[in-house]
Design a protein around this motif. Structure first.
Motif, PDB file in Angstrom:
ATOM      1  N   VAL A 282      70.136  32.535  39.620  1.00 40.03           N
ATOM      2  CA  VAL A 282      70.336  32.674  41.387  1.00 40.03           C
ATOM      3  C   VAL A 282      69.278  31.871  41.890  1.00 40.03           C
ATOM      4  N   MET A 283      68.054  32.025  41.647  1.00 43.94           N
ATOM      5  CA  MET A 283      66.834  31.164  42.221  1.00 43.94           C
ATOM      6  C   MET A 283      67.134  29.700  42.213  1.00 43.94           C
ATOM      7  N   LEU A 284      67.609  29.105  40.987  1.00 47.83           N
ATOM      8  CA  LEU A 284      67.733  27.907  40.753  1.00 47.83           C
ATOM      9  C   LEU A 284      69.042  27.462  41.716  1.00 47.83           C
ATOM     10  N   LEU A 285      70.026  28.162  41.830  1.00 53.47           N
ATOM     11  CA  LEU A 285      71.276  27.693  42.603  1.00 53.47           C
ATOM     12  C   LEU A 285      70.887  28.062  44.234  1.00 53.47           C
ATOM     13  N   GLU A 286      70.164  28.793  44.421  1.00 58.75           N
ATOM     14  CA  GLU A 286      69.692  29.092  45.873  1.00 58.75           C
ATOM     15  C   GLU A 286      68.807  27.885  46.509  1.00 58.75           C
ATOM     16  N   TYR A 287      67.963  27.475  45.757  1.00 58.91           N
ATOM     17  CA  TYR A 287      67.162  26.373  45.830  1.00 58.91           C
ATOM     18  C   TYR A 287      68.208  24.790  45.994  1.00 58.91           C
ATOM     19  N   ALA A 288      68.816  24.675  45.172  1.00 61.66           N
ATOM     20  CA  ALA A 288      69.895  23.504  45.076  1.00 61.66           C
ATOM     21  C   ALA A 288      70.645  23.255  46.245  1.00 61.66           C
ATOM     22  N   PHE A 289      71.218  24.726  46.607  1.00 65.51           N
ATOM     23  CA  PHE A 289      72.265  24.565  47.672  1.00 65.51           C
ATOM     24  C   PHE A 289      71.347  24.536  49.160  1.00 65.51           C
ATOM     25  N   LYS A 290      70.281  25.043  49.076  1.00 66.64           N
ATOM     26  CA  LYS A 290      69.245  25.070  50.374  1.00 66.64           C
ATOM     27  C   LYS A 290      68.954  23.367  50.748  1.00 66.64           C
ATOM     28  N   LYS A 291      68.709  22.804  49.602  1.00 68.96           N
ATOM     29  CA  LYS A 291      68.358  21.438  49.488  1.00 68.96           C
ATOM     30  C   LYS A 291      69.607  20.384  50.036  1.00 68.96           C
ATOM     31  N   GLN A 292      70.803  21.161  50.059  1.00 62.59           N
ATOM     32  CA  GLN A 292      71.845  20.403  50.517  1.00 62.59           C
ATOM     33  C   GLN A 292      72.278  20.757  51.942  1.00 62.59           C
ATOM     34  N   ASP A 293      71.660  21.736  52.434  1.00 66.12           N
ATOM     35  CA  ASP A 293      71.640  22.290  53.890  1.00 66.12           C
ATOM     36  C   ASP A 293      72.711  23.340  53.857  1.00 66.12           C
TER      37      ASP A 293
ATOM     38  N   THR B 110      81.631  26.338  33.254  1.00 65.44           N
ATOM     39  CA  THR B 110      81.207  27.200  32.544  1.00 65.44           C
ATOM     40  C   THR B 110      79.524  26.878  32.429  1.00 65.44           C
ATOM     41  N   LYS B 111      78.865  27.980  31.990  1.00 65.14           N
ATOM     42  CA  LYS B 111      77.468  28.087  31.573  1.00 65.14           C
ATOM     43  C   LYS B 111      77.208  27.668  30.192  1.00 65.14           C
ATOM     44  N   PRO B 112      76.375  26.673  29.786  1.00 62.32           N
ATOM     45  CA  PRO B 112      75.288  26.457  30.492  1.00 62.32           C
ATOM     46  C   PRO B 112      75.877  25.198  31.514  1.00 62.32           C
ATOM     47  N   PHE B 113      75.081  24.832  32.564  1.00 58.06           N
ATOM     48  CA  PHE B 113      75.495  23.843  33.567  1.00 58.06           C
ATOM     49  C   PHE B 113      74.470  22.848  33.932  1.00 58.06           C
ATOM     50  N   SER B 114      74.849  21.821  34.388  1.00 53.98           N
ATOM     51  CA  SER B 114      74.090  20.598  35.168  1.00 53.98           C
ATOM     52  C   SER B 114      74.109  21.088  36.509  1.00 53.98           C
ATOM     53  N   VAL B 115      72.855  21.499  37.100  1.00 54.65           N
ATOM     54  CA  VAL B 115      72.943  21.640  38.642  1.00 54.65           C
ATOM     55  C   VAL B 115      73.257  20.613  39.395  1.00 54.65           C
ATOM     56  N   LYS B 116      72.993  19.219  39.034  1.00 54.13           N
ATOM     57  CA  LYS B 116      73.496  18.131  39.976  1.00 54.13           C
ATOM     58  C   LYS B 116      74.913  18.105  39.835  1.00 54.13           C
ATOM     59  N   LYS B 117      75.615  18.665  38.746  1.00 56.13           N
ATOM     60  CA  LYS B 117      77.077  18.196  38.570  1.00 56.13           C
ATOM     61  C   LYS B 117      77.811  19.388  39.143  1.00 56.13           C
ATOM     62  N   LEU B 118      77.104  20.627  39.041  1.00 55.20           N
ATOM     63  CA  LEU B 118      77.704  21.786  39.898  1.00 55.20           C
ATOM     64  C   LEU B 118      77.624  21.609  41.324  1.00 55.20           C
ATOM     65  N   VAL B 119      76.607  21.065  41.920  1.00 53.01           N
ATOM     66  CA  VAL B 119      76.462  20.833  43.345  1.00 53.01           C
ATOM     67  C   VAL B 119      77.434  19.860  43.722  1.00 53.01           C
ATOM     68  N   SER B 120      77.603  18.705  43.172  1.00 54.73           N
ATOM     69  CA  SER B 120      78.522  17.785  43.266  1.00 54.73           C
ATOM     70  C   SER B 120      80.024  18.099  43.299  1.00 54.73           C
ATOM     71  N   GLU B 121      80.178  19.143  42.219  1.00 52.97           N
ATOM     72  CA  GLU B 121      81.509  19.510  42.146  1.00 52.97           C
ATOM     73  C   GLU B 121      81.844  20.585  43.475  1.00 52.97           C
ATOM     74  N   ILE B 122      81.099  21.214  43.936  1.00 52.57           N
ATOM     75  CA  ILE B 122      81.127  22.259  45.163  1.00 52.57           C
ATOM     76  C   ILE B 122      81.275  21.490  46.439  1.00 52.57           C
ATOM     77  N   LEU B 123      80.506  20.483  46.704  1.00 52.90           N
ATOM     78  CA  LEU B 123      80.746  19.684  47.795  1.00 52.90           C
ATOM     79  C   LEU B 123      81.984  18.741  47.771  1.00 52.90           C
ATOM     80  N   GLU B 124      82.557  18.390  46.541  1.00 52.34           N
ATOM     81  CA  GLU B 124      83.849  17.734  46.512  1.00 52.34           C
ATOM     82  C   GLU B 124      84.781  18.707  46.971  1.00 52.34           C
ATOM     83  N   LEU B 125      84.967  20.062  46.423  1.00 50.09           N
ATOM     84  CA  LEU B 125      85.717  21.040  46.698  1.00 50.09           C
ATOM     85  C   LEU B 125      85.800  21.394  48.302  1.00 50.09           C
ATOM     86  N   LEU B 126      84.850  20.983  48.848  1.00 50.77           N
ATOM     87  CA  LEU B 126      84.582  21.510  50.338  1.00 50.77           C
ATOM     88  C   LEU B 126      84.991  20.352  51.197  1.00 50.77           C
ATOM     89  N   ALA B 127      85.163  19.104  50.505  1.00 54.79           N
ATOM     90  CA  ALA B 127      85.247  17.759  51.466  1.00 54.79           C
ATOM     91  C   ALA B 127      86.481  18.013  51.971  1.00 54.79           C
TER      92      ALA B 127
END
Length: 121
Positions: A15-26, A104-121
């Motif tokens: 949760v902490m890792l993902l929260e930080y990563a997504f807050k960095k993406q605003d 699936t876990k384990p996951f790359s944060v960078k790849k996860l964030v880009s997949e989420i951004l792509e899904l929202l595009a």
């Protein structure tokens, strides 16, 4: 307008890792430790995306997804499973229930964030 994400996972480090990563993406970030907490938050917030673990106490990810799909005010909210359950039957079940993506876990944060951004595009 900011993207809004609800992170639902019972593992504090994830949760902490993902929260930080997504807050960095605003992103505006909401946190729930299980499905029942998530459903409570979703009564008052409508995120663009829900990042959802499956194996959690109380209400699991499958049940949470089913409740999200019943809620008309969440019809445009994307749901992505992020879970250690990686058998083909698990993936099939998650997608059949209506998940927009199954990661699936384990996951790359960078790849996860880009997949989420792509899904929202």
């Amino acid at each position: 307008m900011k993207n809004r994400i609800l992170i639902v996972d019972d593992e504090p480090n994830i949760v902490m890792l993902l929260e930080y990563a997504f807050k960095k993406q605003d992103f505006e970030v909401f946190i729930a430790r299980d499905g029942s907490e998530a459903l409570e938050i979703l009564k008052h917030q409508v995120p663009n995306i829900v990042l959802l673990d499956i194996m959690m106490p109380n209400v699991d990810g499958y049940q949470t997804l089913q409740e999200i799909k019943k809620n008309k005010s969440l019809k445009d909210t994307k749901v992505v499973f992020l879970t250690a359950k990686n058998k083909a039957s698990d993936v099939e079940k998650g997608l059949k229930l209506g998940a927009d993506k199954y990661l699936t876990k384990p996951f790359s944060v960078k790849k996860l964030v880009s997949e989420i951004l792509e899904l929202l595009a």
